[in-house]
Scaffold this motif. Sequence first.
Motif, PDB file in Angstrom:
ATOM      1  N   MET A   1       6.442  21.322  -7.579  1.00 10.64           N
ATOM      2  CA  MET A   1       5.648  21.390  -6.370  1.00 10.64           C
ATOM      3  C   MET A   1       6.157  20.339  -5.386  1.00 10.64           C
ATOM      4  O   MET A   1       6.534  19.247  -5.779  1.00 10.64           O
ATOM      5  N   LYS A   2       6.157  20.672  -4.123  1.00  7.98           N
ATOM      6  CA  LYS A   2       6.653  19.775  -3.093  1.00  7.98           C
ATOM      7  C   LYS A   2       5.596  19.653  -1.997  1.00  7.98           C
ATOM      8  O   LYS A   2       5.008  20.647  -1.593  1.00  7.98           O
ATOM      9  N   LEU A   3       5.337  18.431  -1.538  1.00  6.17           N
ATOM     10  CA  LEU A   3       4.398  18.212  -0.444  1.00  6.17           C
ATOM     11  C   LEU A   3       5.124  18.377   0.883  1.00  6.17           C
ATOM     12  O   LEU A   3       6.143  17.722   1.116  1.00  6.17           O
ATOM     13  N   VAL A   4       4.607  19.232   1.747  1.00  8.05           N
ATOM     14  CA  VAL A   4       5.180  19.436   3.070  1.00  8.05           C
ATOM     15  C   VAL A   4       4.082  19.131   4.093  1.00  8.05           C
ATOM     16  O   VAL A   4       3.144  19.915   4.262  1.00  8.05           O
ATOM     17  N   PRO A   5       4.167  17.970   4.769  1.00  5.09           N
ATOM     18  CA  PRO A   5       3.120  17.596   5.717  1.00  5.09           C
ATOM     19  C   PRO A   5       3.162  18.445   6.988  1.00  5.09           C
ATOM     20  O   PRO A   5       4.216  18.949   7.373  1.00  5.09           O
ATOM     21  N   LEU A   6       2.017  18.580   7.623  1.00  6.50           N
ATOM     22  CA  LEU A   6       1.898  19.339   8.860  1.00  6.50           C
ATOM     23  C   LEU A   6       1.717  18.397  10.045  1.00  6.50           C
ATOM     24  O   LEU A   6       1.273  17.262   9.883  1.00  6.50           O
ATOM     25  N   PHE A   7       2.048  18.875  11.237  1.00  4.78           N
ATOM     26  CA  PHE A   7       1.845  18.159  12.494  1.00  4.78           C
ATOM     27  C   PHE A   7       2.394  16.734  12.442  1.00  4.78           C
ATOM     28  O   PHE A   7       3.559  16.533  12.172  1.00  4.78           O
ATOM     29  N   LYS A   9       1.629  14.266  10.349  1.00  6.10           N
ATOM     30  CA  LYS A   9       1.320  13.621   9.062  1.00  6.10           C
ATOM     31  C   LYS A   9       2.608  13.169   8.371  1.00  6.10           C
ATOM     32  O   LYS A   9       3.667  13.754   8.546  1.00  6.10           O
ATOM     33  N   VAL A  10       2.473  12.092   7.556  1.00  4.65           N
ATOM     34  CA  VAL A  10       3.596  11.519   6.822  1.00  4.65           C
ATOM     35  C   VAL A  10       3.154  11.298   5.383  1.00  4.65           C
ATOM     36  O   VAL A  10       2.067  10.778   5.145  1.00  4.65           O
ATOM     37  N   VAL A  11       3.983  11.699   4.417  1.00  6.99           N
ATOM     38  CA  VAL A  11       3.696  11.477   3.000  1.00  6.99           C
ATOM     39  C   VAL A  11       4.404  10.186   2.578  1.00  6.99           C
ATOM     40  O   VAL A  11       5.609  10.044   2.781  1.00  6.99           O
ATOM     41  N   LEU A  12       3.621   9.258   2.010  1.00  5.04           N
ATOM     42  CA  LEU A  12       4.139   7.964   1.589  1.00  5.04           C
ATOM     43  C   LEU A  12       3.972   7.780   0.096  1.00  5.04           C
ATOM     44  O   LEU A  12       3.015   8.261  -0.493  1.00  5.04           O
ATOM     45  N   LYS A  13       4.906   7.058  -0.517  1.00  5.48           N
ATOM     46  CA  LYS A  13       4.781   6.650  -1.915  1.00  5.48           C
ATOM     47  C   LYS A  13       4.700   5.132  -1.912  1.00  5.48           C
ATOM     48  O   LYS A  13       5.622   4.460  -1.445  1.00  5.48           O
ATOM     49  N   GLN A  14       3.590   4.599  -2.417  1.00  5.38           N
ATOM     50  CA  GLN A  14       3.370   3.160  -2.386  1.00  5.38           C
ATOM     51  C   GLN A  14       4.392   2.425  -3.228  1.00  5.38           C
ATOM     52  O   GLN A  14       4.797   2.895  -4.288  1.00  5.38           O
ATOM     53  N   MET A  15       4.767   1.245  -2.755  1.00  3.09           N
ATOM     54  CA  MET A  15       5.649   0.378  -3.524  1.00  3.09           C
ATOM     55  C   MET A  15       4.814  -0.297  -4.603  1.00  3.09           C
ATOM     56  O   MET A  15       3.607  -0.430  -4.482  1.00  3.09           O
ATOM     57  N   VAL A  16       5.448  -0.738  -5.661  1.00  2.00           N
ATOM     58  CA  VAL A  16       4.764  -1.333  -6.802  1.00  2.00           C
ATOM     59  C   VAL A  16       4.145  -2.669  -6.401  1.00  2.00           C
ATOM     60  O   VAL A  16       4.788  -3.492  -5.752  1.00  2.00           O
ATOM     61  N   ALA A  17       2.899  -2.887  -6.808  1.00  2.00           N
ATOM     62  CA  ALA A  17       2.196  -4.137  -6.521  1.00  2.00           C
ATOM     63  C   ALA A  17       2.772  -5.263  -7.370  1.00  2.00           C
ATOM     64  O   ALA A  17       3.219  -5.039  -8.492  1.00  2.00           O
ATOM     65  N   GLU A  18       2.729  -6.454  -6.831  1.00  2.00           N
ATOM     66  CA  GLU A  18       3.210  -7.627  -7.561  1.00  2.00           C
ATOM     67  C   GLU A  18       2.294  -7.913  -8.746  1.00  2.00           C
ATOM     68  O   GLU A  18       1.079  -7.849  -8.636  1.00  2.00           O
ATOM     69  N   GLU A  19       2.884  -8.244  -9.883  1.00  2.00           N
ATOM     70  CA  GLU A  19       2.124  -8.572 -11.093  1.00  2.00           C
ATOM     71  C   GLU A  19       1.729 -10.043 -11.136  1.00  2.00           C
ATOM     72  O   GLU A  19       0.792 -10.415 -11.807  1.00  2.00           O
ATOM     73  N   THR A  20       2.507 -10.892 -10.439  1.00  2.00           N
ATOM     74  CA  THR A  20       2.214 -12.328 -10.438  1.00  2.00           C
ATOM     75  C   THR A  20       2.228 -12.849  -9.008  1.00  2.00           C
ATOM     76  O   THR A  20       2.883 -12.277  -8.134  1.00  2.00           O
ATOM     77  N   SER A  70      -6.290   3.395   5.743  1.00  2.00           N
ATOM     78  CA  SER A  70      -5.971   4.711   6.292  1.00  2.00           C
ATOM     79  C   SER A  70      -5.445   5.643   5.213  1.00  2.00           C
ATOM     80  O   SER A  70      -5.070   5.216   4.125  1.00  2.00           O
ATOM     81  N   GLY A  71      -5.413   6.904   5.541  1.00  2.00           N
ATOM     82  CA  GLY A  71      -4.764   7.871   4.677  1.00  2.00           C
ATOM     83  C   GLY A  71      -5.646   8.492   3.621  1.00  2.00           C
ATOM     84  O   GLY A  71      -6.786   8.099   3.415  1.00  2.00           O
ATOM     85  N   THR A  72      -5.076   9.479   2.964  1.00  2.00           N
ATOM     86  CA  THR A  72      -5.728  10.206   1.886  1.00  2.00           C
ATOM     87  C   THR A  72      -4.852  10.112   0.658  1.00  2.00           C
ATOM     88  O   THR A  72      -3.665  10.437   0.706  1.00  2.00           O
ATOM     89  N   ASP A  73      -5.441   9.641  -0.440  1.00  2.00           N
ATOM     90  CA  ASP A  73      -4.694   9.541  -1.695  1.00  2.00           C
ATOM     91  C   ASP A  73      -4.641  10.909  -2.366  1.00  2.00           C
ATOM     92  O   ASP A  73      -5.667  11.583  -2.463  1.00  2.00           O
ATOM     93  N   VAL A  74      -3.459  11.315  -2.808  1.00  2.00           N
ATOM     94  CA  VAL A  74      -3.292  12.569  -3.536  1.00  2.00           C
ATOM     95  C   VAL A  74      -2.406  12.319  -4.752  1.00  2.00           C
ATOM     96  O   VAL A  74      -1.617  11.383  -4.774  1.00  2.00           O
ATOM     97  N   GLU A  75      -2.567  13.175  -5.757  1.00  2.00           N
ATOM     98  CA  GLU A  75      -1.727  13.077  -6.948  1.00  2.00           C
ATOM     99  C   GLU A  75      -1.125  14.450  -7.212  1.00  2.00           C
ATOM    100  O   GLU A  75      -1.831  15.447  -7.317  1.00  2.00           O
ATOM    101  N   ILE A  83      -1.172  10.291   2.200  1.00  2.00           N
ATOM    102  CA  ILE A  83      -0.834  11.055   3.401  1.00  2.00           C
ATOM    103  C   ILE A  83      -1.543  10.392   4.580  1.00  2.00           C
ATOM    104  O   ILE A  83      -2.766  10.243   4.560  1.00  2.00           O
ATOM    105  N   VAL A  84      -0.766   9.961   5.584  1.00  2.00           N
ATOM    106  CA  VAL A  84      -1.312   9.271   6.745  1.00  2.00           C
ATOM    107  C   VAL A  84      -0.829   9.942   8.027  1.00  2.00           C
ATOM    108  O   VAL A  84       0.155  10.678   8.017  1.00  2.00           O
ATOM    109  N   LYS A  85      -1.532   9.668   9.125  1.00  2.00           N
ATOM    110  CA  LYS A  85      -1.049  10.064  10.442  1.00  2.00           C
ATOM    111  C   LYS A  85       0.066   9.094  10.827  1.00  2.00           C
ATOM    112  O   LYS A  85       0.066   7.937  10.403  1.00  2.00           O
ATOM    113  N   GLN A  86       0.991   9.549  11.639  1.00  2.00           N
ATOM    114  CA  GLN A  86       2.070   8.667  12.070  1.00  2.00           C
ATOM    115  C   GLN A  86       1.500   7.437  12.783  1.00  2.00           C
ATOM    116  O   GLN A  86       2.035   6.334  12.648  1.00  2.00           O
ATOM    117  N   SER A  87       0.400   7.591  13.503  1.00  2.00           N
ATOM    118  CA  SER A  87      -0.172   6.463  14.244  1.00  2.00           C
ATOM    119  C   SER A  87      -0.735   5.385  13.323  1.00  2.00           C
ATOM    120  O   SER A  87      -0.984   4.254  13.753  1.00  2.00           O
TER     121      SER A  87
END
Length: 94
Positions: A1-7, A9-20, A70-75, A83-87
């Motif tokens: 499955m592939k996410l294709v944003p409309l208008f 919208k931008v699909v982002l993948k969060q970077m890993v949080a720091e452990e320390t 901002s944004g909507t979390d999806v899995e 998924i966030v608006k460009q703004s």
Amino acid sequence: MKLVPLFDKVVLKQMVAEETTKSGIVLPGQAKEKPQQAEVIAVGPGGVVDGKEITMQVKAGDKVIYSKYSGTDVEVEDEKYVIVKQSDILAVIE
């Protein structure tokens, strides 16, 4: 499955949080803040949104900083995306 944003919208993948922290304190899972840095995975086509012409300023592969609440979390297929608006994108990291 592939996410294709409309208008604009931008699909982002969060970077890993720091452990320390910088001082060496190990953070438990609850204390880690959601990182505001992410990699752009997919970008919508832009176009006319609410009567205004939108041209997309980011592209797939860019590293960006986005607004904290901002944004909507999806899995999709056990991968988490936002998924966030460009703004809602504040800056591109170069």
